[in-house]
Design a protein around this motif. Structure first.
Motif, PDB file in Angstrom:
ATOM      1  N   MET A 163       0.827  -1.393   0.193  1.00 52.21           N
ATOM      2  CA  MET A 163      -0.096  -0.026   0.080  1.00 52.21           C
ATOM      3  C   MET A 163       0.845   1.233   0.128  1.00 52.21           C
ATOM      4  SD  MET A 163      -2.807   1.192   2.928  1.00 52.21           S
ATOM      5  CE  MET A 163      -3.868  -0.261   2.577  1.00 52.21           C
ATOM      6  N   GLN A 164       0.481   2.115  -0.906  1.00 58.52           N
ATOM      7  CA  GLN A 164       1.248   3.596  -0.802  1.00 58.52           C
ATOM      8  C   GLN A 164       0.461   4.629  -0.715  1.00 58.52           C
ATOM      9  OE1 GLN A 164       4.397   4.067  -3.471  1.00 58.52           O
ATOM     10  NE2 GLN A 164       4.610   6.010  -2.552  1.00 58.52           N
ATOM     11  N   ILE A 165       0.667   5.265   0.705  1.00 55.06           N
ATOM     12  CA  ILE A 165      -0.200   6.614   0.851  1.00 55.06           C
ATOM     13  C   ILE A 165       0.717   7.791   0.870  1.00 55.06           C
ATOM     14  CG2 ILE A 165      -1.339   7.789   2.539  1.00 55.06           C
ATOM     15  CD1 ILE A 165      -2.921   5.316   1.534  1.00 55.06           C
ATOM     16  N   GLY A 166       0.819   8.665  -0.025  1.00 57.35           N
ATOM     17  CA  GLY A 166       2.018   9.760   0.049  1.00 57.35           C
ATOM     18  C   GLY A 166       3.204   9.027  -0.323  1.00 57.35           C
ATOM     19  N   THR A 167       4.260   9.573   0.288  1.00 53.65           N
ATOM     20  CA  THR A 167       5.522   8.740   0.074  1.00 53.65           C
ATOM     21  C   THR A 167       5.649   7.489   0.951  1.00 53.65           C
ATOM     22  OG1 THR A 167       6.721  10.122   1.979  1.00 53.65           O
ATOM     23  CG2 THR A 167       6.651  10.932  -0.424  1.00 53.65           C
ATOM     24  N   ALA A 168       4.801   7.251   1.736  1.00 52.83           N
ATOM     25  CA  ALA A 168       4.805   6.076   2.586  1.00 52.83           C
ATOM     26  C   ALA A 168       4.426   4.823   1.744  1.00 52.83           C
ATOM     27  CB  ALA A 168       4.014   6.211   3.941  1.00 52.83           C
ATOM     28  N   GLU A 169       5.387   3.781   1.865  1.00 52.13           N
ATOM     29  CA  GLU A 169       5.093   2.711   1.104  1.00 52.13           C
ATOM     30  C   GLU A 169       5.318   1.535   1.927  1.00 52.13           C
ATOM     31  OE1 GLU A 169       7.374   2.316  -2.514  1.00 52.13           O
ATOM     32  OE2 GLU A 169       6.408   0.540  -2.977  1.00 52.13           O
ATOM     33  N   SER A 170       4.231   0.710   2.251  1.00 51.28           N
ATOM     34  CA  SER A 170       4.093  -0.127   3.375  1.00 51.28           C
ATOM     35  C   SER A 170       4.975  -1.329   2.822  1.00 51.28           C
ATOM     36  CB  SER A 170       2.590  -0.701   3.756  1.00 51.28           C
ATOM     37  OG  SER A 170       2.154  -1.426   2.399  1.00 51.28           O
ATOM     38  N   SER A 171       5.366  -2.043   3.843  1.00 52.68           N
ATOM     39  CA  SER A 171       6.262  -3.494   3.699  1.00 52.68           C
ATOM     40  C   SER A 171       5.756  -4.384   4.589  1.00 52.68           C
ATOM     41  CB  SER A 171       7.698  -3.091   3.681  1.00 52.68           C
ATOM     42  OG  SER A 171       8.429  -4.051   3.518  1.00 52.68           O
ATOM     43  N   PRO A 172       5.708  -5.724   4.333  1.00 57.31           N
ATOM     44  CA  PRO A 172       5.017  -6.613   5.568  1.00 57.31           C
ATOM     45  C   PRO A 172       6.175  -6.763   6.503  1.00 57.31           C
ATOM     46  CG  PRO A 172       4.945  -7.607   3.143  1.00 57.31           C
ATOM     47  CD  PRO A 172       5.733  -6.305   3.010  1.00 57.31           C
ATOM     48  N   GLY A 173       5.574  -6.665   7.632  1.00 58.28           N
ATOM     49  CA  GLY A 173       6.050  -6.874   9.079  1.00 58.28           C
ATOM     50  C   GLY A 173       7.117  -5.415   9.364  1.00 58.28           C
ATOM     51  N   GLU A 174       6.801  -4.377   8.846  1.00 52.72           N
ATOM     52  CA  GLU A 174       7.450  -3.287   9.112  1.00 52.72           C
ATOM     53  C   GLU A 174       6.448  -2.048   9.458  1.00 52.72           C
ATOM     54  OE1 GLU A 174      10.723  -1.875   6.572  1.00 52.72           O
ATOM     55  OE2 GLU A 174      11.026  -3.941   5.955  1.00 52.72           O
ATOM     56  N   LEU A 175       7.128  -1.190  10.142  1.00 51.65           N
ATOM     57  CA  LEU A 175       6.269   0.124  10.141  1.00 51.65           C
ATOM     58  C   LEU A 175       7.193   1.373   9.533  1.00 51.65           C
ATOM     59  CD1 LEU A 175       4.367   1.875  11.910  1.00 51.65           C
ATOM     60  CD2 LEU A 175       6.457   2.606  13.389  1.00 51.65           C
ATOM     61  N   VAL A 176       6.576   2.084   8.415  1.00 58.27           N
ATOM     62  CA  VAL A 176       7.164   2.749   7.665  1.00 58.27           C
ATOM     63  C   VAL A 176       6.595   4.237   7.911  1.00 58.27           C
ATOM     64  CG1 VAL A 176       7.634   1.098   5.969  1.00 58.27           C
ATOM     65  CG2 VAL A 176       5.542   2.271   5.767  1.00 58.27           C
ATOM     66  N   THR A 177       7.071   5.139   7.650  1.00 58.33           N
ATOM     67  CA  THR A 177       6.714   6.483   7.676  1.00 58.33           C
ATOM     68  C   THR A 177       6.869   7.501   6.409  1.00 58.33           C
ATOM     69  OG1 THR A 177       8.538   7.571   8.499  1.00 58.33           O
ATOM     70  CG2 THR A 177       7.126   6.694  10.008  1.00 58.33           C
ATOM     71  N   GLY A 178       6.155   8.539   6.238  1.00 60.06           N
ATOM     72  CA  GLY A 178       6.341   9.222   4.918  1.00 60.06           C
ATOM     73  C   GLY A 178       5.320  10.409   5.014  1.00 60.06           C
ATOM     74  N   TRP A 179       4.960  11.188   4.022  1.00 52.98           N
ATOM     75  CA  TRP A 179       4.282  12.368   4.015  1.00 52.98           C
ATOM     76  C   TRP A 179       3.286  12.287   2.746  1.00 52.98           C
ATOM     77  CZ3 TRP A 179       5.232  15.490   7.913  1.00 52.98           C
ATOM     78  CH2 TRP A 179       6.577  15.495   8.458  1.00 52.98           C
ATOM     79  N   LEU A 180       2.402  12.852   2.975  1.00 45.87           N
ATOM     80  CA  LEU A 180       1.048  12.943   2.126  1.00 45.87           C
ATOM     81  C   LEU A 180       1.073  14.429   1.866  1.00 45.87           C
ATOM     82  CD1 LEU A 180      -1.283  11.866   0.510  1.00 45.87           C
ATOM     83  CD2 LEU A 180      -2.804  12.156   2.366  1.00 45.87           C
ATOM     84  N   ASP A 181       1.311  14.877   0.511  1.00 46.86           N
ATOM     85  CA  ASP A 181       1.120  16.354   0.229  1.00 46.86           C
ATOM     86  C   ASP A 181      -0.460  16.643  -0.010  1.00 46.86           C
ATOM     87  OD1 ASP A 181       3.664  16.385   0.362  1.00 46.86           O
ATOM     88  OD2 ASP A 181       4.087  17.143  -1.721  1.00 46.86           O
ATOM     89  N   VAL A 182      -0.947  17.735   0.508  1.00 49.99           N
ATOM     90  CA  VAL A 182      -2.194  17.968   0.270  1.00 49.99           C
ATOM     91  C   VAL A 182      -2.475  19.439  -0.209  1.00 49.99           C
ATOM     92  CG1 VAL A 182      -3.238  16.392   1.943  1.00 49.99           C
ATOM     93  CG2 VAL A 182      -2.464  18.712   2.709  1.00 49.99           C
ATOM     94  N   THR A 183      -1.562  20.349  -0.246  1.00 50.37           N
ATOM     95  CA  THR A 183      -1.774  21.164  -1.188  1.00 50.37           C
ATOM     96  C   THR A 183      -0.262  22.219  -1.024  1.00 50.37           C
ATOM     97  OG1 THR A 183      -3.025  23.387  -1.548  1.00 50.37           O
ATOM     98  CG2 THR A 183      -2.404  22.875   0.701  1.00 50.37           C
ATOM     99  N   ASP A 184      -0.258  23.196  -2.016  1.00 55.30           N
ATOM    100  CA  ASP A 184       0.733  23.866  -1.997  1.00 55.30           C
ATOM    101  C   ASP A 184       0.867  25.254  -1.103  1.00 55.30           C
ATOM    102  OD1 ASP A 184       2.490  22.387  -3.783  1.00 55.30           O
ATOM    103  OD2 ASP A 184       1.458  22.863  -5.711  1.00 55.30           O
ATOM    104  N   LEU A 185       1.707  25.533  -0.590  1.00 52.19           N
ATOM    105  CA  LEU A 185       1.620  26.594   0.291  1.00 52.19           C
ATOM    106  C   LEU A 185       2.172  27.936  -0.545  1.00 52.19           C
ATOM    107  CD1 LEU A 185       2.804  25.281   3.709  1.00 52.19           C
ATOM    108  CD2 LEU A 185       0.384  25.900   3.166  1.00 52.19           C
ATOM    109  N   PRO A 186       1.583  29.103  -0.193  1.00 49.94           N
ATOM    110  CA  PRO A 186       2.049  30.273  -0.978  1.00 49.94           C
ATOM    111  C   PRO A 186       3.442  30.523  -0.758  1.00 49.94           C
ATOM    112  CG  PRO A 186       0.246  30.851   0.450  1.00 49.94           C
ATOM    113  CD  PRO A 186       0.473  29.551   0.630  1.00 49.94           C
ATOM    114  N   THR A 187       3.893  29.933   0.413  1.00 50.83           N
ATOM    115  CA  THR A 187       5.449  30.264   0.633  1.00 50.83           C
ATOM    116  C   THR A 187       6.491  29.359   0.071  1.00 50.83           C
ATOM    117  OG1 THR A 187       4.774  29.210   2.773  1.00 50.83           O
ATOM    118  CG2 THR A 187       4.967  31.605   2.767  1.00 50.83           C
ATOM    119  N   GLY A 188       5.828  28.309  -0.768  1.00 52.41           N
ATOM    120  CA  GLY A 188       6.933  27.782  -1.679  1.00 52.41           C
ATOM    121  C   GLY A 188       7.077  26.159  -1.103  1.00 52.41           C
TER     122      GLY A 188
END
Ligand SMILES: [Zn+2]
Length: 368
Positions: free
Chosen positions: A1-26
Motif C-alpha cells: 500500500m502506498q499513501i503519499g511517500t509512505a510505502e508499506s512493507s510486510p512486518g514493518e512500520l514505515v513513515t512518509g508524507w502525504l502532500d495535500v496542497t501547495d503553500l503560497p510560501t513555496g
C-alpha cells in the motif's frame, strides 16, 4: 500500500508524507503518515487524529499506538495520520489559518453543492477522503472535547436513501446519486456498533439526524467515512485539549488495540479501559441546556454527574454573585463536559450532555 511517500512493507512500520496542497510560501502542506503492515493479509484500519490542531491528546494517542512492534503482531494493515491539520498544530489552534472555520466540516458529501470553486480546506479534506475511501475497512478519528470532559465515543447515525438536489430557483428537491438502502444501512450500523463498543469508552449516539445535517457533521472525517464512503467509522473524544492528558491517552491507545482485536487483526481478549457510562440507557449528544438569561454561569454539576428531568444544571448570577436565574434540564442523562468560560449571552448553552435517546440509529437521509 502506498499513501503519499509512505510505502508499506510486510512486518514493518514505515513513515512518509502525504502532500495535500501547495503553500503560497513555496513548500507543500504535508500530513505525516505511518503504515504498519502485518506479515499476514487482513483488514485495513485507518486512524486519523487532530484535525482540530489543539487536540493534542488525540495526536499523542495516534503516535503511541504506531509502535515499531505493531507490524510484527498484526494481521492486515494500520494506516495512521496523526495530524490532519498542520496549520492548527503549528499554532495550537482548533482551525487552520487558510480560512477560519471548522476543517472537520468539509469532507465530500453528495448533497454539498457550491457555485464557487472549493476552497483549500475543502480540497485538503477531499484528498484525505480519497486516500482512505478506497482502502479503509474501518476508521477511527481521534479528537478531544472540553477541558474536564469525560472520554467518550461518538456513534453517528447511518443515513439511507438518496441525497437530494434542491433547486435554487424553485426549492424543488430531486433525488441524486445512488445511496445505500435501509438494509445496507442496518448492516453498516451493526458493524459500527460492534467496533464502537469494542473501543470500551462510553458510547454516545450523535445528535438527531436533522441536527447532524444542520451542523454538517456528515462532512466530518468519521461522518463522511461512514455516510458517504460506507466505512464503519466513529469519533473518539479523549478528554480536554491543549495539554496531553496522559491517563486518557493511555486508555485511547487501549481502545485502538481493542478495535484491532475486534477486527481480528490482533489476537487475544479485549483489555478493559475501566471507563463505564454513568447510566445504563442509550444516550445521545446534546448541546443543552441553554440559558435564556445573560449573566455569569455557575455550574451545579461536573462531568460524569447524572441528572433527571427538572434538575438544575447551573445558576446564572450577576457580576456581584447575586442569583438571577436557574438553568434546568428537561432530560435524563449525564454531564459530558461544561462549556468553557462563565460569561453567558442569551441562549448560550452551559453544558455538553448525554441525554436519553429513544431515536433510531438508521434514518432516511431526506426527512420529508
Ligand atoms: Zn475535535
Amino acid at each position: 500500500m502506498q499513501i503519499g511517500t509512505a510505502e508499506s512493507s510486510p512486518g514493518e512500520l514505515v513513515t512518509g508524507w502525504l502532500d495535500v496542497t501547495d503553500l503560497p510560501t513555496g513548500t507543500p502542506e504535508r500530513l505525516p503518515v505511518l503504515i504498519a503492515e502485518g506479515e499476514e493479509d487482513g483488514p485495513t484500519l485507518w486512524i486519523t487524529a487532530s484535525i482540530h490542531g489543539n487536540e493534542v491528546t488525540a495526536l499523542a494517542a495516534a503516535q503511541d499506538v504506531m509502535r515499531e512492534e505493531l507490524a510484527s503482531k498484526i494481521r492486515g494493515t494500520v494506516v495512521c495520520l496523526p495530524n490532519l491539520n498542520p496549520a492548527g498544530l503549528r499554532r495550537t489552534t482548533r482551525t487552520s489559518y487558510y480560512h477560519g472555520d471548522d476543517p472537520n466540516r468539509y469532507f465530500p458529501d453528495p448533497d454539498a453543492d457550491g457555485s464557487r470553486p472549493p476552497r483549500v480546506q475543502e480540497l485538503i479534506d477531499e484528498r484525505v477522503f480519497e486516500a482512505f475511501a478506497d482502502s479503509a475497512d474501518a476508521l477511527v478519528d481521534l479528537h478531544t472535547a472540553q477541558v474536564g470532559s469525560i472520554p467518550f465515543v461518538i456513534r453517528d447515525r447511518v443515513l439511507h436513501g438518496s441525497a437530494e438536489r434542491r433547486s435554487a430557483d424553485t426549492g424543488a428537491a430531486t433525488p441524486r446519486g445512488t445511496e445505500r438502502d435501509e438494509d445496507e444501512a442496518r448492516e453498516l450500523a451493526d458493524e459500527l456498533e460492534r467496533l464502537a463498543d469494542a473501543y470500551d469508552f462510553p458510547v454516545i449516539n450523535e445528535y438527531t439526524a436533522e441536527e447532524y445535517m444542520e451542523q454538517n457533521l456528515q462532512r466530518s472525517t468519521a461522518g463522511a467515512a461512514l455516510n458517504n464512503a460506507g466505512i464503519p467509522a466513529f469519533t473518539v473524544e479523549l478528554g480536554g485539549f491543549e495539554v496531553v492528558e496522559e491517563n486518557t491517552r493511555e486508555k485511547g491507545v487501549v481502545g485502538l488495540l481493542n478495535v484491532m482485536r475486534e477486527l481480528d487483526m490482533l489476537p487475544g481478549e479485549p483489555e478493559p479501559t475501566g471507563l463505564d457510562a454513568p447510566v445504563d440507557f442509550p444516550v445521545k449528544r446534546a448541546v443543552h441546556p441553554h440559558t435564556e438569561t445573560a449573566g455569569i454561569v455557575r455550574h451545579r454539576v461536573d462531568a460524569g454527574d447524572t441528572f433527571e428531568g427538572g434538575d438544575v444544571i447551573a445558576d446564572i448570577v450577576t457580576p456581584h454573585g447575586e442569583p438571577k436565574a436557574t438553568v434546568e434540564t428537561d432530560h435524563d442523562g449525564y454531564v459530558v463536559g461544561r462549556y468553557h468560560g462563565v460569561a453567558a449571552y442569551e441562549n448560550d448553552p452551559v453544558t455538553s450532555l448525554a441525554v436519553r435517546d429513544d431515536g433510531d440509529l438508521v434514518v432516511p437521509r431526506s426527512q420529508e
